[in-house]
Motif scaffolding. Structure first.
Motif, short mmCIF file in Angstrom:
data_model
loop_
_atom_site.label_atom_id
_atom_site.label_comp_id
_atom_site.label_asym_id
_atom_site.label_seq_id
_atom_site.Cartn_x
_atom_site.Cartn_y
_atom_site.Cartn_z
N ARG A 114 0.62 -1.58 -0.40
CA ARG A 114 -0.22 -0.04 -0.06
C ARG A 114 1.06 1.34 0.18
N VAL A 115 0.32 2.18 -0.91
CA VAL A 115 1.23 3.42 -0.80
C VAL A 115 0.84 4.44 -1.03
N GLN A 116 0.81 5.35 -0.65
CA GLN A 116 -0.24 6.77 0.03
C GLN A 116 0.86 8.08 -0.18
N ARG A 117 0.31 9.19 -0.81
CA ARG A 117 1.18 10.62 -0.91
C ARG A 117 0.37 11.40 -0.33
N PHE A 118 1.25 12.51 0.34
CA PHE A 118 1.42 13.34 0.99
C PHE A 118 1.89 14.23 0.20
N GLY A 119 1.19 15.32 0.81
CA GLY A 119 2.02 16.91 0.31
C GLY A 119 0.91 17.18 -0.91
N PRO A 120 1.38 18.74 -1.43
CA PRO A 120 2.53 18.72 -1.65
C PRO A 120 3.69 19.27 -0.58
N PHE A 121 4.55 19.69 -0.24
CA PHE A 121 5.90 19.47 0.85
C PHE A 121 6.83 20.77 0.01
N ALA A 122 7.31 22.04 0.23
CA ALA A 122 8.40 21.95 -0.24
C ALA A 122 9.81 21.85 0.18
N PRO A 123 10.26 21.65 -1.17
CA PRO A 123 11.45 20.81 -0.97
C PRO A 123 12.76 21.52 -0.21
N THR A 124 12.20 21.81 1.13
CA THR A 124 13.35 22.34 2.05
C THR A 124 13.77 20.99 3.38
N LEU A 125 14.33 21.79 4.25
CA LEU A 125 14.39 21.48 5.52
C LEU A 125 13.21 21.41 5.83
N ALA A 126 12.17 22.82 5.99
CA ALA A 126 10.74 23.38 6.28
C ALA A 126 9.77 22.45 6.27
N GLY A 127 10.13 22.18 4.78
CA GLY A 127 9.01 21.37 4.11
C GLY A 127 8.96 19.74 5.21
N GLY A 128 9.97 19.25 4.99
CA GLY A 128 10.32 18.02 5.95
C GLY A 128 9.75 18.00 7.47
N GLY A 129 9.65 19.65 7.53
CA GLY A 129 9.29 19.49 8.93
C GLY A 129 7.40 19.43 9.29
N GLU A 130 6.84 20.02 8.19
CA GLU A 130 5.64 20.08 7.79
C GLU A 130 5.23 19.02 7.69
N ALA A 131 5.60 18.06 7.24
CA ALA A 131 5.05 16.70 6.99
C ALA A 131 5.12 15.64 8.00
N ALA A 132 5.83 16.33 9.19
CA ALA A 132 6.47 15.55 10.46
C ALA A 132 4.51 14.83 10.58
N PRO A 133 3.40 15.68 11.19
CA PRO A 133 3.27 15.53 12.14
C PRO A 133 1.57 15.06 11.03
N VAL A 134 2.23 15.00 9.30
CA VAL A 134 1.33 14.03 8.55
C VAL A 134 1.37 12.66 8.62
#
Length: 336
Positions: free
Chosen positions: A209-229
């Motif tokens: 099973r695969v899920q797509r999350f985002g989009p996120f900015a291609p930056t460290l901050a973007g990765g941080g925003e993805a963490a709670p997701v």
């Protein structure tokens, strides 16, 4: 004459008793000026300290020996080796490389190109955010090579994104992960679409099973925003659009008490500087970054010097999975 005044072509012409156009031709097209006159002009110019403007001198021929490399974000380590490889190839061919940072903006990219095109002989677009039609309009004005994107009729150099994404999924499957997330990057990114499609195909073949999350900015901050997701989902592993997103994700997950790789395994893309020295060291799909930049400039120069239409089949460079500490076998019980 005032010693502080920079001598002009008109000063040289007056001192030699010739027209300014003759002075211009003596530097730009010396074969069209009497040899004695040309020698006299050069001697007087040297004595006066006059230096011909190389861009003005190039106008009649279009030869400036300048190339442009446009990058989305020069602070992203992804571009460090690409720029170095491109610069090496340009220098070897006696060209100078101009680098333009357009801050992930298609509007800024178009403005930068509008200003650069009159000065350069050719352009390399690194992960362009412009539309296909905008790139084609620009490519009609100067020879162009596109990095990490395929456009019909325009030379391109790409990493084997599909193979890299498949290897990432296969690696996670071998560690018994059955539910995998993909942290998407910019919607205008061609590579993003290729990676997601390859992941879905690989997951289907492996019954995952695969899920797509985002989009996120291609930056460290973007990765941080993805963490709670990610923390709030049921996935046990994720593949990030790039290493910056992956590292930003791991940093924020750690702050939330989610352990990598014990609770969640993480895979990045690109193998940038820093992927090996972050904690935990990042498993990533390695792209041959320096080779991408070097081959792109070599392809551009080959097309510029050829009288035949350039080769437009994409040059495909290999991608390899580098396994480090951010991936591990799936725990039977995931931390709540």
């Amino acid at each position: 004459m005032d010693e502080r005044k920079v001598p002009t072509i008109y000063d040289v012409a007056a001192a030699c008793g010739v027209a300014p156009s003759t002075v211009s031709r003596a530097f730009s097209r010396p074969g069209r000026v009497n040899a004695e006159t040309a020698a006299r002009i050069r001697q007087v110019a040297e004595e006066m300290g006059y230096r011909a403007n190389p861009l003005a001198r190039a106008l009649p021929t279009g030869k400036t020996s300048l190339l442009a490399l446009v990058v989305s974000d020069v602070t992203n380590p992804f571009y460090f080796e690409i720029i170095r490889g491109a610069e090496l190839a340009a220098t070897e061919a006696d060209y100078t490389l101009l680098v333009a940072d357009v801050h992930e903006s298609a509007v800024a990219e178009r403005k930068a190109l509008e200003r650069a095109l009159p000065l350069v002989e050719g352009v390399v677009l690194g992960t362009s955010r412009m539309s296909d039609s905008a790139i084609r309009v620009m490519a009609q004005q100067r020879p162009t090579v596109v990095l990490n994107r395929v456009l019909t009729g325009i030379p391109s150099v790409i990493t084997d994104n599909a193979r890299g994404a498949r290897r990432a999924v296969e690696h996670l499957a071998s560690l018994e992960h059955r539910s995998i997330g993909y942290l998407a990057g910019p919607e205008a990114s061609w590579a993003d679409g290729m990676r997601w499609r390859a992941m879905r195909e690989a997951a289907e073949m492996l019954d995952l099973r695969v899920q797509r999350f985002g989009p996120f900015a291609p930056t460290l901050a973007g990765g941080g925003e993805a963490a709670p997701v990610v923390a709030g989902s049921n996935v046990t592993a994720v593949v990030a659009y790039n290493d910056l997103v992956a590292i930003g994700l791991m940093r924020e997950l750690a702050a939330q008490g989610v352990r990598v790789p014990r609770d969640v395994s993480v895979v990045g893309f690109d193998n940038i500087f820093g992927a090996e020295i972050c904690s935990p060291a990042l498993t990533t799909v390695a792209a041959p970054l320096a080779a991408l930049g070097k081959y792109a400039v070599q392809t551009l120069l080959a097309g510029m010097s050829s009288r035949t239409p350039p080769q437009v089949r994409p040059a495909l460079l290999p991608a390899e999975l580098v396994v480090r500490d951010s991936t591990a076998r799936r725990a039977r019980r995931r931390r709540s």
